[in-house]
Enzyme design. Structure first.
Site, PDB file in Angstrom:
ATOM      1  N   ASN A  48      42.036  47.358  53.478  1.00 23.30           N
ATOM      2  CA  ASN A  48      41.930  45.899  53.327  1.00 23.30           C
ATOM      3  C   ASN A  48      43.382  45.271  53.586  1.00 23.30           C
ATOM      4  OD1 ASN A  48      39.144  45.427  52.705  1.00 23.30           O
ATOM      5  ND2 ASN A  48      39.035  45.888  50.793  1.00 23.30           N
ATOM      6  N   HIS A 140      29.154  38.240  47.157  1.00 23.42           N
ATOM      7  CA  HIS A 140      29.732  39.668  46.974  1.00 23.42           C
ATOM      8  C   HIS A 140      28.778  40.591  46.102  1.00 23.42           C
ATOM      9  CE1 HIS A 140      32.921  42.395  44.982  1.00 23.42           C
ATOM     10  NE2 HIS A 140      32.752  43.016  46.845  1.00 23.42           N
ATOM     11  N   GLU A 184      32.185  32.590  49.236  1.00 24.46           N
ATOM     12  CA  GLU A 184      32.921  32.544  49.464  1.00 24.46           C
ATOM     13  C   GLU A 184      33.637  32.035  50.607  1.00 24.46           C
ATOM     14  OE1 GLU A 184      32.518  36.697  50.225  1.00 24.46           O
ATOM     15  OE2 GLU A 184      31.267  36.983  48.560  1.00 24.46           O
ATOM     16  N   SER A 188      33.019  39.091  53.902  1.00 23.71           N
ATOM     17  CA  SER A 188      33.400  40.487  54.212  1.00 23.71           C
ATOM     18  C   SER A 188      32.999  41.065  54.589  1.00 23.71           C
ATOM     19  CB  SER A 188      34.174  41.342  52.496  1.00 23.71           C
ATOM     20  OG  SER A 188      32.513  41.288  52.152  1.00 23.71           O
ATOM     21  N   ASP A 213      35.186  32.083  45.842  1.00 27.59           N
ATOM     22  CA  ASP A 213      35.940  33.322  45.724  1.00 27.59           C
ATOM     23  C   ASP A 213      37.030  33.156  47.298  1.00 27.59           C
ATOM     24  OD1 ASP A 213      36.476  35.955  46.610  1.00 27.59           O
ATOM     25  OD2 ASP A 213      34.595  36.454  45.746  1.00 27.59           O
ATOM     26  N   HIS A 216      39.165  37.963  51.352  1.00 25.48           N
ATOM     27  CA  HIS A 216      39.276  37.862  52.264  1.00 25.48           C
ATOM     28  C   HIS A 216      40.330  36.938  52.663  1.00 25.48           C
ATOM     29  CE1 HIS A 216      37.288  41.741  52.234  1.00 25.48           C
ATOM     30  NE2 HIS A 216      36.314  40.628  51.079  1.00 25.48           N
ATOM     31  N   LYS A 245      43.478  43.130  48.253  1.00 29.80           N
ATOM     32  CA  LYS A 245      43.607  42.616  49.594  1.00 29.80           C
ATOM     33  C   LYS A 245      44.937  42.469  50.434  1.00 29.80           C
ATOM     34  CE  LYS A 245      38.449  42.737  48.726  1.00 29.80           C
ATOM     35  NZ  LYS A 245      37.071  42.336  48.217  1.00 29.80           N
TER      36      LYS A 245
HETATM   37  C1  LIG Z   1      36.886  42.801  47.120  1.00 31.84           C
HETATM   38  C2  LIG Z   1      36.157  41.744  46.726  1.00 31.84           C
HETATM   39  C3  LIG Z   1      35.854  41.561  45.438  1.00 31.84           C
HETATM   40  C4  LIG Z   1      36.743  42.620  44.137  1.00 31.84           C
HETATM   41  O1  LIG Z   1      38.029  42.611  43.894  1.00 31.84           O
HETATM   42  P1  LIG Z   1      38.638  43.680  43.459  1.00 31.84           P
HETATM   43  O2  LIG Z   1      40.125  43.509  42.960  1.00 31.84           O
HETATM   44  O3  LIG Z   1      38.496  44.683  44.862  1.00 31.84           O
HETATM   45  O4  LIG Z   1      37.355  44.440  42.282  1.00 31.84           O
HETATM   46  C5  LIG Z   1      34.995  39.732  45.565  1.00 31.84           C
HETATM   47  N1  LIG Z   1      35.344  39.104  45.790  1.00 31.84           N
HETATM   48  C6  LIG Z   1      35.046  39.243  47.203  1.00 31.84           C
HETATM   49  C7  LIG Z   1      34.087  38.632  48.597  1.00 31.84           C
HETATM   50  C8  LIG Z   1      35.497  40.725  47.775  1.00 31.84           C
HETATM   51  O5  LIG Z   1      35.086  40.951  48.641  1.00 31.84           O
END
Ligand SMILES: *Cc1c(COP(=O)(O)O)cnc(C)c1O
Length: 399
Positions: A48, A140, A184, A188, A213, A216, A245
C-alpha cells in the site's frame, strides 16, 4: 503449551484442510516497488506504499532526526504527558491539508475506526431514539468492528450505490435518532471511488452525519493528493485516514471540527487509553505531509499506469470491475484459480496477492494489483506479459 492448544490445533488443522490457512512469510522491502523473498527480488504489486514514501530519503531522515531529538517512545498517553509540541504541529498541518478546523492522531487506522464509532454513537444513543447507521456493504473490517463495539445494527446499502442509500434513508424518515452514513472514498479490494460530492448532498438532504474513511485516497487522490473529501469542502463531518499507506509511515488521523476532535479526546477509549505515537513516526508523517502536495507528477503517472494496466488486463479477458484508481482487481472468480495464478506470477518474479472469501464475496476471488508511483511502465508491461503466459498455461492445465 497452553491449556487451549488442542482447540487451537483443531481450528488450524481444519483451516489447512479447507485451504484457508493464513500465514506470514518473511519479506524484505528493497527500495520502493520491490521486495525480497528468500533470496529472490520481486516486483511488488501488493504493498500500500502507493507513493513509495516509506523508502523516501526525506521521510527516513526526519524519522531519524525526531528519534534522535525526542527519544524512541512518547512515554505516555496523549492526555497524560504524551502531547509534545510536535503533535500539535503535525495535527495542525494535517488539519490545514484536509481543510478542517482540527485533526487528531490515532495509533492506527484499525484502532481509530474501532474506537471512534462507539464514541460517536454513544452520544446519540442515550435516552432518545437509537442512532441509525447506514454502511456500504463493502466497508473495511475495522468499521464493522466499530459498529459491533457500539452495539448498533448496520443498515447496509449496496456497494457504492448512492441511490440505494438514499432510498434506505427515505424509507426510515422520521424514525430513529441521529443518522450516520459510514463509507470509504476508495475501496480497498475494488479500487472504485465514491462520488463524495453527491454523498454530501444526500447527507445534507437527510440530515445524516458523514463518516468517510480515506485510507486508500490519502496521499493519492483529490486536491493536492489529500483525499476525495476535498471535492466537498466543509461537507464531510468526519474524515478518517491512515498514515500507513500512501503516507509511507504509521498511525492514523481523524479530521473534522474542533468540537468533534475535543469530544473524541474526551471520550474515545482507543485515543485515551493508549500511548502516543513515537517521535520517529511523527517525524516520518511530518515529512510525508510536506512531500505529498509536491507530488502531482507522480500521481498523474500513477493514474496513467493504472489506466494502462486496466486496458491490458481487459485485453487478456480479465474483469477489472469499477476500478478507476491505483488499486486494480483482476477478477478471476474461483478462489483456487486466483491462488494458482498468484503462484505462477511468483515464479515470474511478481508478487501479486490473491484475495478470496471472506475478504471478498464468494465467486469474486481476484488478484489485487496495487500500483505504486515507484512502478515503471516496464514493470507493468512485465506483469501483463507474465499474466498472459500464466493464463495460457492455466488453460492448458485445465484442458
Ligand atoms: C488499511 C485500512 C484501515 C486500517 O488502517 P491501519 O492504519 O493499517 O490500521 C482502515 N480502513 C481502511 C479502509 C483500510 O484499508
Amino acid at each position: 503449551m497452553s491449556r487451549m492448544d488442542p482447540l487451537f490445533s483443531h481450528y488450524l488443522d481444519d483451516a489447512r484442510r479447507r485451504h484457508v490457512l493464513r500465514r506470514m512469510r518473511l519479506m524484505q522491502p528493497v527500495g520502493a516497488g520491490r521486495v525480497q523473498v528468500a533470496d529472490r527480488c520481486f516486483i511488488n504489486f501488493s504493498s500500500n506504499d502507493y507513493l513509495g514514501l516509506s523508502q523516501h530519503p526525506d521521510v527516513i531522515a526526519r524519522a531519524q532526526e525526531y528519534a534522535a531529538r525526542y527519544g524512541a517512545g512518547a512515554q505516555a498517553s496523549r492526555l497524560v504527558c504524551g502531547t509534545s509540541e510536535m503533535y500539535a504541529a503535525v495535527e495542525a498541518k494535517l488539519a490545514r491539508a484536509k481543510g478542517t478546523e482540527a485533526a487528531l492522531l490515532f495509533a492506527s487506522g484499525w484502532q481509530a475506526n474501532a474506537a471512534v464509532l462507539p464514541a460517536l454513537l454513544k452520544l446519540t444513543g442515550q435516552g432518545a431514539a437509537s442512532p441509525q447507521v447506514f454502511t456500504d456493504k463493502l466497508v473495511h473490517a475495522s468499521l464493522h468492528q466499530g459498529c459491533a463495539a457500539a452495539g448498533v445494527k448496520q443498515i447496509r446499502f449496496r456497494h457504492n450505490d448512492l441511490d440505494h442509500l438514499e432510498s434506505l434513508l427515505q424509507a426510515r424518515e422520521g424514525t430513529g435518532g441521529q443518522r450516520f452514513i459510514v463509507t470509504e472514498s476508495v475501496f480497498s479490494m475494488d479500487g472504485d471511488c465514491v462520488d463524495v460530492y453527491r454523498l454530501a448532498q444526500i447527507a445534507q438532504r437527510h440530515d445524516a452525519f458523514v463518516y468517510l474513511d480515506e485510507a486508500h485516497a490519502t496521499g493519492v487522490l483529490g486536491p493536492g493528493g489529500m483525499g476525495l473529501s476535498g471535492f466537498a469542502p466543509g461537507k464531510i463531518d468526519l474524515i478518517m485516514g491512515t498514515c500507513s499507506k500512501a503516507l509511507g509511515g504509521f498511525g492514523a488521523y481523524v479530521a473534522g471540527s474542533r468540537a468533534l476532535c475535543d469530544y473524541l479526546a474526551n471520550t474515545c477509549s482507543g485515543f485515551i487509553y493508549t500511548t502516543a505515537l513515537p517521535p520517529a513516526v511523527l517525524g516520518a508523517l511530518d515529512a510525508a505531509l510536506d512531500l505529498v502536495p509536491t507530488m502531482d507528477t507522480a500521481r498523474v503517472q500513477l493514474m496513467a499506469n493504472a489506466d494502462y494496466l486496466r486496458v491490458g488486463l481487459q485485453a487478456l479477458g480479465l474483469e477489472t470491475g469499477a476500478s478507476s484508481t491505483h488499486i486494480v482487481p483482476a477478477v478471476v472468480g474461483d478462489a483456487q484459480q486466483a491462488m494458482s495464478l498468484s503462484a505462477r506470477l511468483e515464479t515470474r518474479g511478481m508478487l501479486v496477492t490473491a484475495i478470496r472469501p471472506p475478504t471478498v464475496p464468494q465467486g469474486t476471488s481476484r488478484l489485487r494489483i496495487a500500483l505504486s508511483a515507484a512502478h515503471t511502465r516496464a514493470d507493468i508491461t512485465s506483469l501483463l506479459d507474465a499474466l498472459s503466459v500464466s493464463l495460457s498455461r492455466q488453460e492448458t492445465a485445465d484442458a
